[in-house]
Scaffold this motif. Structure first.
Motif, short mmCIF file in Angstrom:
data_model
loop_
_atom_site.label_atom_id
_atom_site.label_comp_id
_atom_site.label_asym_id
_atom_site.label_seq_id
_atom_site.Cartn_x
_atom_site.Cartn_y
_atom_site.Cartn_z
N ARG A 68 -4.05 0.79 8.23
CA ARG A 68 -5.47 0.99 7.88
C ARG A 68 -5.74 0.56 6.44
O ARG A 68 -6.69 -0.17 6.16
CB ARG A 68 -5.88 2.46 8.06
CG ARG A 68 -6.21 2.86 9.48
CD ARG A 68 -6.89 4.23 9.56
NE ARG A 68 -6.14 5.30 8.93
CZ ARG A 68 -5.21 6.04 9.53
NH1 ARG A 68 -4.91 5.82 10.79
NH2 ARG A 68 -4.59 7.01 8.88
N LYS A 69 -4.88 1.02 5.52
CA LYS A 69 -5.07 0.68 4.11
C LYS A 69 -4.91 -0.82 3.87
O LYS A 69 -5.64 -1.41 3.07
CB LYS A 69 -4.08 1.47 3.25
CG LYS A 69 -4.46 2.92 3.10
CD LYS A 69 -3.49 3.65 2.20
CE LYS A 69 -3.95 5.07 1.92
NZ LYS A 69 -3.08 5.75 0.94
N GLU A 127 -8.05 -2.59 5.00
CA GLU A 127 -9.14 -2.36 4.05
C GLU A 127 -8.96 -3.25 2.83
O GLU A 127 -9.93 -3.79 2.30
CB GLU A 127 -9.17 -0.89 3.62
CG GLU A 127 -9.66 0.05 4.69
CD GLU A 127 -9.44 1.52 4.35
OE1 GLU A 127 -9.03 1.83 3.20
OE2 GLU A 127 -9.67 2.37 5.23
N LEU A 128 -7.73 -3.40 2.40
CA LEU A 128 -7.39 -4.22 1.24
C LEU A 128 -7.60 -5.70 1.54
O LEU A 128 -8.06 -6.45 0.69
CB LEU A 128 -5.93 -3.96 0.87
CG LEU A 128 -5.35 -4.65 -0.33
CD1 LEU A 128 -5.95 -4.08 -1.60
CD2 LEU A 128 -3.84 -4.46 -0.34
N THR A 161 1.39 5.20 1.04
CA THR A 161 0.91 6.23 1.97
C THR A 161 1.34 7.60 1.46
O THR A 161 2.16 7.72 0.55
CB THR A 161 1.48 6.01 3.38
OG1 THR A 161 2.89 6.28 3.36
CG2 THR A 161 1.21 4.61 3.90
N VAL A 186 0.86 -1.19 0.00
CA VAL A 186 0.00 0.00 0.00
C VAL A 186 0.89 1.24 0.00
O VAL A 186 1.99 1.23 0.55
CB VAL A 186 -0.96 0.04 1.22
CG1 VAL A 186 -1.94 -1.11 1.17
CG2 VAL A 186 -0.21 0.05 2.53
N GLU A 199 -1.43 4.90 8.78
CA GLU A 199 -2.12 4.96 7.49
C GLU A 199 -1.93 3.65 6.72
O GLU A 199 -2.88 3.12 6.13
CB GLU A 199 -1.59 6.14 6.68
CG GLU A 199 -2.24 6.31 5.32
CD GLU A 199 -1.62 7.43 4.49
OE1 GLU A 199 -1.96 7.50 3.30
OE2 GLU A 199 -0.80 8.22 5.01
#
Length: 191
Positions: free
Chosen positions: A159-160, A163-164, A71, A69, A156
């Motif tokens: 969190r990402k 979500e992924l 950021t 991910v 961050e």
């Protein structure tokens, strides 16, 4: 304090058909989780293509959250195509795990080193030297975890990542292996 029991299958594959077969087998055999993996391929895009640097080749194969991910802190530092390929693979593996009622386990080496160009732009974020000096052609540094912007980067990123990959139940961090390092630790290779 709650105690959790997981029976984890350590098998993994970058071939999603093979991975799904492994997931079906894991479910059939009573496993509750399996390795989620993070890298679709090895990359040297963190700094340059230098096949003579044995440490660089090793660390390029190490999973790191910023290879999955992006950021705001490391925006445009690593190859976007590679990040997107890793992200697609992790998301698809998470969907496969959900299909079989399994949870995912992944491991990252953190904090992973960043290219020197990053520290030229952000000298206050330079952390510990994290390469193995017997193998590396030059020194490499991880970002300093005492820096509030670096900590926000990791908040961050996690969190990402969740979500992924909502089936990710366990994220382990290797902090002082070659390729990662905490600036104030005495356990770094050069330190």
């Amino acid at each position: 304090m709650a105690k959790y029991k997981m029976k984890i299958m350590g098998a993994d594959s970058t071939d999603l058909d093979v991975y799904e077969g492994l997931a079906a087998s894991a479910k059939e055999r009573g496993f509750t989780a399996m390795y989620l993996g993070a890298l679709a391929e090895t990359t040297l895009d963190q700094e340059k293509t230098d096949y003579t640097d044995a440490w660089l080749r090793f660390s390029a194969s190490c999973a790191a959250i910023m290879k999955v991910v992006e950021t705001s802190l490391v925006h445009d530092i690593l190859d976007k195509g590679h990040i997107e390929k890793n992200a697609r693979m992790v998301a698809e593996k998470s969907r496969i795990l959900e299909k079989y009622g399994l949870w995912g386990v992944t491991n990252f080496l953190e904090p992973m080193w960043l290219p020197e160009s990053f520290y030229e732009a952000h000298p206050e974020m330079r952390g510990g030297r994290c390469d193995n000096p017997c193998l590396a052609n030059e020194p490499y540094y991880s970002p300093c975890l005492d820096n509030k912007d670096v900590l926000e980067h990791y908040r961050e990123a996690v969190r990402k990542f969740l979500e992924l990959a909502p089936r990710a139940a366990v994220i382990t961090l290797g902090t002082n292996d070659s390729g990662a390092g905490i600036c104030w630790s005495s356990g770094l290779y050069p330190g």
